[in-house]
Design a protein around this motif. Structure first.
Motif, PDB file in Angstrom:
ATOM      1  N   LEU A  46       0.838  -1.192   0.000  1.00 13.62           N
ATOM      2  CA  LEU A  46       0.000   0.000   0.000  1.00 13.62           C
ATOM      3  C   LEU A  46       0.875   1.244   0.000  1.00 13.62           C
ATOM      4  CD1 LEU A  46      -2.636  -1.025   2.695  1.00 13.62           C
ATOM      5  CD2 LEU A  46      -2.632  -1.507   0.250  1.00 13.62           C
ATOM      6  N   ASP A  47       0.389   2.310  -0.649  1.00 18.40           N
ATOM      7  CA  ASP A  47       1.116   3.570  -0.612  1.00 18.40           C
ATOM      8  C   ASP A  47       0.885   4.238   0.745  1.00 18.40           C
ATOM      9  OD1 ASP A  47      -1.323   4.993  -0.662  1.00 18.40           O
ATOM     10  OD2 ASP A  47      -1.157   5.511  -2.780  1.00 18.40           O
ATOM     11  N   PRO A  48       1.536   5.365   1.018  1.00 16.29           N
ATOM     12  CA  PRO A  48       1.391   6.012   2.334  1.00 16.29           C
ATOM     13  C   PRO A  48      -0.054   6.367   2.708  1.00 16.29           C
ATOM     14  CG  PRO A  48       3.273   6.920   1.190  1.00 16.29           C
ATOM     15  CD  PRO A  48       2.549   6.034   0.206  1.00 16.29           C
ATOM     16  N   GLU A  49      -0.920   6.516   1.719  1.00 17.30           N
ATOM     17  CA  GLU A  49      -2.323   6.838   1.991  1.00 17.30           C
ATOM     18  C   GLU A  49      -3.206   5.597   2.080  1.00 17.30           C
ATOM     19  OE1 GLU A  49      -3.435   9.691  -0.968  1.00 17.30           O
ATOM     20  OE2 GLU A  49      -2.237  11.265  -0.037  1.00 17.30           O
ATOM     21  N   GLY A  50      -2.613   4.417   1.933  1.00 13.65           N
ATOM     22  CA  GLY A  50      -3.363   3.175   2.072  1.00 13.65           C
ATOM     23  C   GLY A  50      -3.965   2.626   0.797  1.00 13.65           C
ATOM     24  N   TRP A  51      -3.519   3.110  -0.354  1.00 13.54           N
ATOM     25  CA  TRP A  51      -4.049   2.660  -1.638  1.00 13.54           C
ATOM     26  C   TRP A  51      -3.111   1.631  -2.276  1.00 13.54           C
ATOM     27  CZ3 TRP A  51      -8.724   4.307  -3.508  1.00 13.54           C
ATOM     28  CH2 TRP A  51      -9.288   5.413  -2.883  1.00 13.54           C
ATOM     29  N   ALA A  52      -3.691   0.739  -3.087  1.00 15.94           N
ATOM     30  CA  ALA A  52      -2.925  -0.219  -3.888  1.00 15.94           C
ATOM     31  C   ALA A  52      -3.490  -0.179  -5.302  1.00 15.94           C
ATOM     32  CB  ALA A  52      -3.062  -1.622  -3.319  1.00 15.94           C
ATOM     33  N   PRO A  53      -2.643  -0.381  -6.301  1.00 19.02           N
ATOM     34  CA  PRO A  53      -3.149  -0.419  -7.678  1.00 19.02           C
ATOM     35  C   PRO A  53      -4.196  -1.524  -7.850  1.00 19.02           C
ATOM     36  CG  PRO A  53      -0.754  -0.270  -7.668  1.00 19.02           C
ATOM     37  CD  PRO A  53      -1.192  -0.546  -6.252  1.00 19.02           C
ATOM     38  N   LEU A  54      -5.256  -1.202  -8.553  1.00 16.49           N
ATOM     39  CA  LEU A  54      -6.344  -2.157  -8.768  1.00 16.49           C
ATOM     40  C   LEU A  54      -5.828  -3.453  -9.391  1.00 16.49           C
ATOM     41  CD1 LEU A  54      -9.312  -2.876  -8.645  1.00 16.49           C
ATOM     42  CD2 LEU A  54      -9.626  -1.708 -10.831  1.00 16.49           C
ATOM     43  N   SER A  55      -4.903  -3.348 -10.329  1.00 14.36           N
ATOM     44  CA  SER A  55      -4.378  -4.557 -10.980  1.00 14.36           C
ATOM     45  C   SER A  55      -3.714  -5.484  -9.965  1.00 14.36           C
ATOM     46  CB  SER A  55      -3.397  -4.181 -12.089  1.00 14.36           C
ATOM     47  OG  SER A  55      -2.301  -3.448 -11.554  1.00 14.36           O
ATOM     48  N   GLU A  56      -3.055  -4.924  -8.959  1.00 15.55           N
ATOM     49  CA  GLU A  56      -2.417  -5.751  -7.939  1.00 15.55           C
ATOM     50  C   GLU A  56      -3.459  -6.379  -7.003  1.00 15.55           C
ATOM     51  OE1 GLU A  56       0.803  -3.781  -5.930  1.00 15.55           O
ATOM     52  OE2 GLU A  56       1.673  -3.117  -7.820  1.00 15.55           O
ATOM     53  N   VAL A  57      -4.506  -5.626  -6.679  1.00 10.82           N
ATOM     54  CA  VAL A  57      -5.571  -6.164  -5.824  1.00 10.82           C
ATOM     55  C   VAL A  57      -6.277  -7.309  -6.552  1.00 10.82           C
ATOM     56  CG1 VAL A  57      -7.756  -5.647  -4.662  1.00 10.82           C
ATOM     57  CG2 VAL A  57      -5.876  -3.981  -4.597  1.00 10.82           C
ATOM     58  N   LEU A  58      -6.597  -7.114  -7.820  1.00  7.87           N
ATOM     59  CA  LEU A  58      -7.244  -8.180  -8.593  1.00  7.87           C
ATOM     60  C   LEU A  58      -6.335  -9.394  -8.716  1.00  7.87           C
ATOM     61  CD1 LEU A  58      -8.988  -6.111 -11.400  1.00  7.87           C
ATOM     62  CD2 LEU A  58     -10.041  -7.212  -9.412  1.00  7.87           C
ATOM     63  N   GLY A  59      -5.049  -9.152  -8.913  1.00  5.38           N
ATOM     64  CA  GLY A  59      -4.090 -10.258  -8.974  1.00  5.38           C
ATOM     65  C   GLY A  59      -4.075 -11.051  -7.683  1.00  5.38           C
ATOM     66  N   ALA A  60      -4.158 -10.356  -6.549  1.00  3.17           N
ATOM     67  CA  ALA A  60      -4.191 -11.029  -5.251  1.00  3.17           C
ATOM     68  C   ALA A  60      -5.436 -11.907  -5.133  1.00  3.17           C
ATOM     69  CB  ALA A  60      -4.149 -10.004  -4.121  1.00  3.17           C
ATOM     70  N   LEU A  61      -6.574 -11.405  -5.600  1.00  4.98           N
ATOM     71  CA  LEU A  61      -7.803 -12.204  -5.571  1.00  4.98           C
ATOM     72  C   LEU A  61      -7.686 -13.409  -6.503  1.00  4.98           C
ATOM     73  CD1 LEU A  61     -10.605  -9.491  -5.541  1.00  4.98           C
ATOM     74  CD2 LEU A  61      -9.709 -10.796  -3.610  1.00  4.98           C
ATOM     75  N   HIS A  62      -7.136 -13.205  -7.674  1.00  4.60           N
ATOM     76  CA  HIS A  62      -6.997 -14.299  -8.639  1.00  4.60           C
ATOM     77  C   HIS A  62      -6.121 -15.414  -8.096  1.00  4.60           C
ATOM     78  CE1 HIS A  62      -8.056 -11.520 -12.257  1.00  4.60           C
ATOM     79  NE2 HIS A  62      -9.082 -11.745 -11.451  1.00  4.60           N
ATOM     80  N   ARG A  63      -5.139 -15.074  -7.282  1.00  7.06           N
ATOM     81  CA  ARG A  63      -4.265 -16.104  -6.701  1.00  7.06           C
ATOM     82  C   ARG A  63      -4.989 -16.973  -5.676  1.00  7.06           C
ATOM     83  NH1 ARG A  63      -0.763 -11.771  -7.389  1.00  7.06           N
ATOM     84  NH2 ARG A  63      -0.994 -11.018  -5.259  1.00  7.06           N
TER      85      ARG A  63
END
Length: 68
Positions: free
Chosen positions: A42-59
């Motif tokens: 996560l960045d300092p504001e608590g955000w993550a790129p959507l592509s990385e979040v979706l990748g985490a779900l796909h795993r």
């Protein structure tokens, strides 16, 4: 350098299509409580790129990869 992606500690791969509440629960856990367990940074504001979040779900398993 990012650590290799993995299934979160203690979780099991999904074998059935997740419900909306299950998606919500997993996203909350990944983004609020244990982003590192899902391979997210996560960045300092608590955000993550959507592509990385979706990748985490796909795993989590093949049922997380498709749409209903």
């Amino acid at each position: 350098m990012k650590s290799p992606a993995r299934t979160p500690k203690g979780s099991t791969r999904m074998t059935s299509t997740p419900s909306r509440s299950e998606i919500s629960r997993v996203l909350s856990h990944a983004l609020r409580h244990a982003p590192g367990e899902y391979g997210l940074v996560l960045d300092p504001e608590g955000w993550a790129p959507l592509s990385e979040v979706l990748g985490a779900l796909h795993r989590l398993g093949p049922k997380w990869e498709g749409s209903p």
